[in-house]
Structures are given as C-alpha cells and as structure tokens.
Scaffold this motif. Structure first.
Motif, PDB file in Angstrom:
ATOM      1  N   ALA A  20       0.831  -1.207   0.000  1.00 21.75           N
ATOM      2  CA  ALA A  20       0.000   0.000   0.000  1.00 21.75           C
ATOM      3  C   ALA A  20       0.865   1.257   0.000  1.00 21.75           C
ATOM      4  O   ALA A  20       0.550   2.243  -0.681  1.00 21.75           O
ATOM      5  CB  ALA A  20      -0.921  -0.007   1.215  1.00 21.75           C
ATOM      6  N   GLY A  21       1.973   1.213   0.735  1.00 26.56           N
ATOM      7  CA  GLY A  21       2.841   2.386   0.770  1.00 26.56           C
ATOM      8  C   GLY A  21       3.527   2.634  -0.556  1.00 26.56           C
ATOM      9  O   GLY A  21       3.641   3.777  -1.014  1.00 26.56           O
ATOM     10  N   SER A  22       3.978   1.569  -1.244  1.00 24.73           N
ATOM     11  CA  SER A  22       4.674   1.731  -2.515  1.00 24.73           C
ATOM     12  C   SER A  22       3.732   2.056  -3.665  1.00 24.73           C
ATOM     13  O   SER A  22       4.128   2.703  -4.631  1.00 24.73           O
ATOM     14  CB  SER A  22       5.451   0.448  -2.840  1.00 24.73           C
ATOM     15  N   SER A  23       2.465   1.616  -3.560  1.00 27.17           N
ATOM     16  CA  SER A  23       1.505   1.863  -4.642  1.00 27.17           C
ATOM     17  C   SER A  23       0.825   3.218  -4.538  1.00 27.17           C
ATOM     18  O   SER A  23       0.108   3.625  -5.444  1.00 27.17           O
ATOM     19  CB  SER A  23       0.435   0.763  -4.652  1.00 27.17           C
ATOM     20  N   GLY A  24       1.019   3.902  -3.401  1.00 21.74           N
ATOM     21  CA  GLY A  24       0.389   5.210  -3.223  1.00 21.74           C
ATOM     22  C   GLY A  24      -1.039   5.143  -2.761  1.00 21.74           C
ATOM     23  O   GLY A  24      -1.741   6.156  -2.738  1.00 21.74           O
TER      24      GLY A  24
END
Length: 416
Positions: free
Chosen positions: A241-245
């Motif tokens: 979730a953090g890397s996908s925005g």
C-alpha cells in the motif's frame, strides 16, 4: 480445645437473613466439611444442627457456582465431585432426587463483553445518520458481485480445512475438516473468537483416534501458523500500500519521523520496565514460554513434511486473504473505486482486532474498526456502511444456519 465452635468476626454477618441466604451458607459449610471428612460424616454433622427440611434446602444449592473459590478448589481433589454428597444429603432428608437451584456467577468476561458492546454501540451509533444514503447506495448496487462474495466467504472455510489437515500428523480428510470449520461458525455465535475453533478441532481429532496431547499440539500448530502468516501478510500489504500510493494521503497525516521514533522508544521502555516486574517475569516463565515451546514442538513434524507444510501455510494464508477479498468485493458492489490493496490491509487490521475482542465473532468491534478505517482511505461513509453490512452477512450471519445443520450432522455421525 473443648470442641466448641464460635464466631470470631460477625462484621460480615447479616441480621434477619432470608431463608435462601441461610440455605446457601448451610450448603457452603456442608460442601467444605464434605471435602475434608466425606459425605456420611458431613451430613451427620448437618443433621445434628438442622432439620430435614433445612438439609434438603441446602442440598438443592450444592452446585459449584454457588460455592466459594476455596471450597471449589477443595472439591476438585475429591473423587466424584459433589455427587456423593448430594446423594447422601437427599437420602438423609428423605428426598428422592433434589432439584438443584440454577446459579450463575457474574464473571469478569461478562463485564468485558458488555463494555466492548457498549463501546461498539457508541462507535456505530453515528453511522445511523448515513442510513438514508445507504438505502440509495443499496438501490444502485451491482449485485453481480454477490456470487463472488459468497465464493470468497467459502474460501475461508477451505483455508481452515487445509490448515488443520496440514498441521496434523497423518491423514485428515479436508472435506470433513471443512465441515468442522463450518460447524464452528455456529458455535462461534456464543463463544469468544478462537475458542470454538480450537475446541472443535481438538474434539474432531480426538474422535479420529488422535490422543489428546497430539490433538492439542496439532491445533496449536495451526493457530501458531495463523498468527505468523497474519503478521507477515500485514507487513506485505502495508509495504504494498505504501509503494503503490494507496495510502499516500493518510501517511501524510502521520507525525514527523522523530516523533514516531520517540514513541517507539517509549513503547520499548514500557516493555522493558514490565520485564522488571516479578509477576510479569513469572507469567512469561510459567505461561508464555511453555506455550511457545509447545507450539514449536507441534510444528516440528509438520516442517519435516514439505507437503504438510505447504497445506498448512497455504490454508492459513487463504483464511485472512479470503476475508480480505470478500470485504473488497462487498465494497466493490457499492463503490467501483474501492482500492484492493488498501481494503485488504484494513481487513487484516480488523481481523487482528476481532481476534482480540471478547465478543463472539468480534461483533461490534469489527464493524467499528472497518467503519472508522474505510472512510479514512477515501470511501464514502454510506457506501462503506452498506459494504460492511454485506460483508458481515456473508462471513458471519449467513453461515450460522448451515453451521447449525452441519454441527448436528457431524454430532449424529460421531465426527464431533
């Protein structure tokens, strides 16, 4: 020394005590003396001071819940429990079979469950304002997602079955294990989370001929794997979730990095201080560490078999993922923009809360967490409410009736 009995402290006495209270005191004295001298001498002593009517009234209160903790502890060491005393008291008082009084204690768990439900109602009450908007959302829902929602719910029972079969030495039929998991959905309606699952699994394995230690170890292996895989999935989806925005806006709301570091150090300091408390160290030494050791021992034969290990890990991964996908599909029926990664992450968080909540099935706690988290990731409150209700119907309320039928079938066949 002369053999006389006296009251040394009347401070807790009650003037004009009712017949019920006197009978309860007589039952307590009768049970405590029985634990020391046996039924005949205890009843003979009671008859020397009471008439048969009072003895019969006391015998009717010879139930564990009506006795003090000290007396209950003493009775655990007596062969046959209270039954020999009840039979002797009934015989001496001229009663064929005493009708025992129904007594229930107000347990701490009851208070905790009531408090949890009160907090849940407090958290859910504001959502009632969204009911008119929810009706509109339901009217415009895409019900083509419903079969997939139900299929995702079914997948959770397949995960339970594979996890139990993989964590148990020897061959365990996956179909029967799945039926046991479905029966657990009925039992879960009146027991805390986890209790019904563990109890039914142990009972199922015992009925299949496994000794109690093996059945408990197999269930412990499955539950240990559930915890490990759940934490792993939480980390994976949080990073995803953090890397996908997907959570960019929410991450911006977090305090600065140095504040988070200070909070982490404070938590570590509190944990370190807790280890300095003798009672905490005793709890770790006598309860936590032996439980971890038993779980590790239970996992050893499973790790030695790649096939068993694959079934165990695959099953316990399918369980939380099935719930996550089911929640996403339920929300997708009302909001096409529902983000898969963020929703599954919310579901994994809600699953952790449900396992800690003292209410059956996490009632109230799961709904409160979901309805607080989903609007935070951009979902409209009304659509989130509709999706959560559909999700809970599919995963908790709908399986209850099939679970009851399955439970009765398995019991009749001797599987449980």
């Amino acid at each position: 020394p002369a053999g006389a009995v006296g009251v040394t402290n009347p401070a807790r006495g009650e003037a004009g005590a009712s017949d019920d209270l006197r009978a309860a005191d007589n039952a307590e004295l009768l049970a405590s003396t029985y634990a020391l001298v046996g039924p005949q001498r205890a009843v003979a002593a009671a008859l020397s001071a009471l008439d048969t009517e009072a003895l019969a009234a006391a015998a009717a209160r010879l139930v564990p819940a009506a006795l003090t903790p000290a007396t209950r502890a003493a009775l655990k060491k007596v062969e046959g429990g209270l039954q020999p005393l009840i039979d002797e008291a009934a015989k001496a008082s001229g009663v064929d079979k005493p009708v025992l009084v129904a007594v229930e204690r107000f347990k701490p768990r009851t208070l905790i469950m009531a408090a949890a439900l009160a907090v849940a109602v407090y958290a859910l009450a504001p959502q009632l304002a969204n009911l008119p908007h929810m009706v509109t959302a339901v009217q415009s829902a895409d019900w083509a997602w419903l079969p997939w929602i139900l299929l995702a719910s079914v997948a959770t029972y397949v995960g339970c079955a594979l996890g139990l079969a993989g964590g148990t030495p020897g061959r365990v039929p996956v179909a029967e294990a799945g039926m046991v998991a479905l029966a657990g959905s009925f039992v879960a309606t009146f027991s805390p989370p986890g209790v019904s699952t563990v109890g039914l699994n142990v009972r199922f394995l015992q009925k299949r001929g496994y000794p109690l230690p093996v059945a408990v170890s197999a269930s412990a292996a499955k539950e240990a794997a559930v915890g490990v895989v759940h934490v792993f999935l939480l980390v994976v989806f949080a990073l995803w979730a953090g890397s996908s925005g997907a959570l960019t806006d929410e991450l911006k709301k977090l305090p600065p990095a140095h504040v988070l570091i200070l909070i982490g150090l404070g938590i570590l300091a509190v944990i370190g201080g807790a280890f300095a408390v003798p009672k905490v160290r005793t709890l770790l030494r006598e309860r936590v560490l032996p439980a971890l050791k038993d779980a590790a021992e239970a996992m050893r034969p499973v790790i030695a078999s790649p096939r068993k290990l694959a079934a165990l890990l695959g099953g316990v991964a399918l369980l939380p993922l099935g719930y996550g996908v089911c929640l996403w599909l339920s929300l997708r029926a009302f909001d096409p923009s529902a983000d898969f990664v963020a929703v599954v992450l919310v579901s994994l968080t809600a699953g952790a809360v449900a396992s800690a909540a003292p209410t059956p099935g996490g009632i109230g706690a799961v709904e409160a967490v979901l309805l607080a988290a989903l609007p935070a990731i951009g979902m409209a409150a009304a659509r989130a409410l509709a999706g959560v209700l559909l999700y809970r119907v599919a995963t908790f309320w709908l399986p209850i009736l099939p679970g009851l039928v399955t439970f009765r079938i398995l019991t009749a066949k001797g599987v449980l």
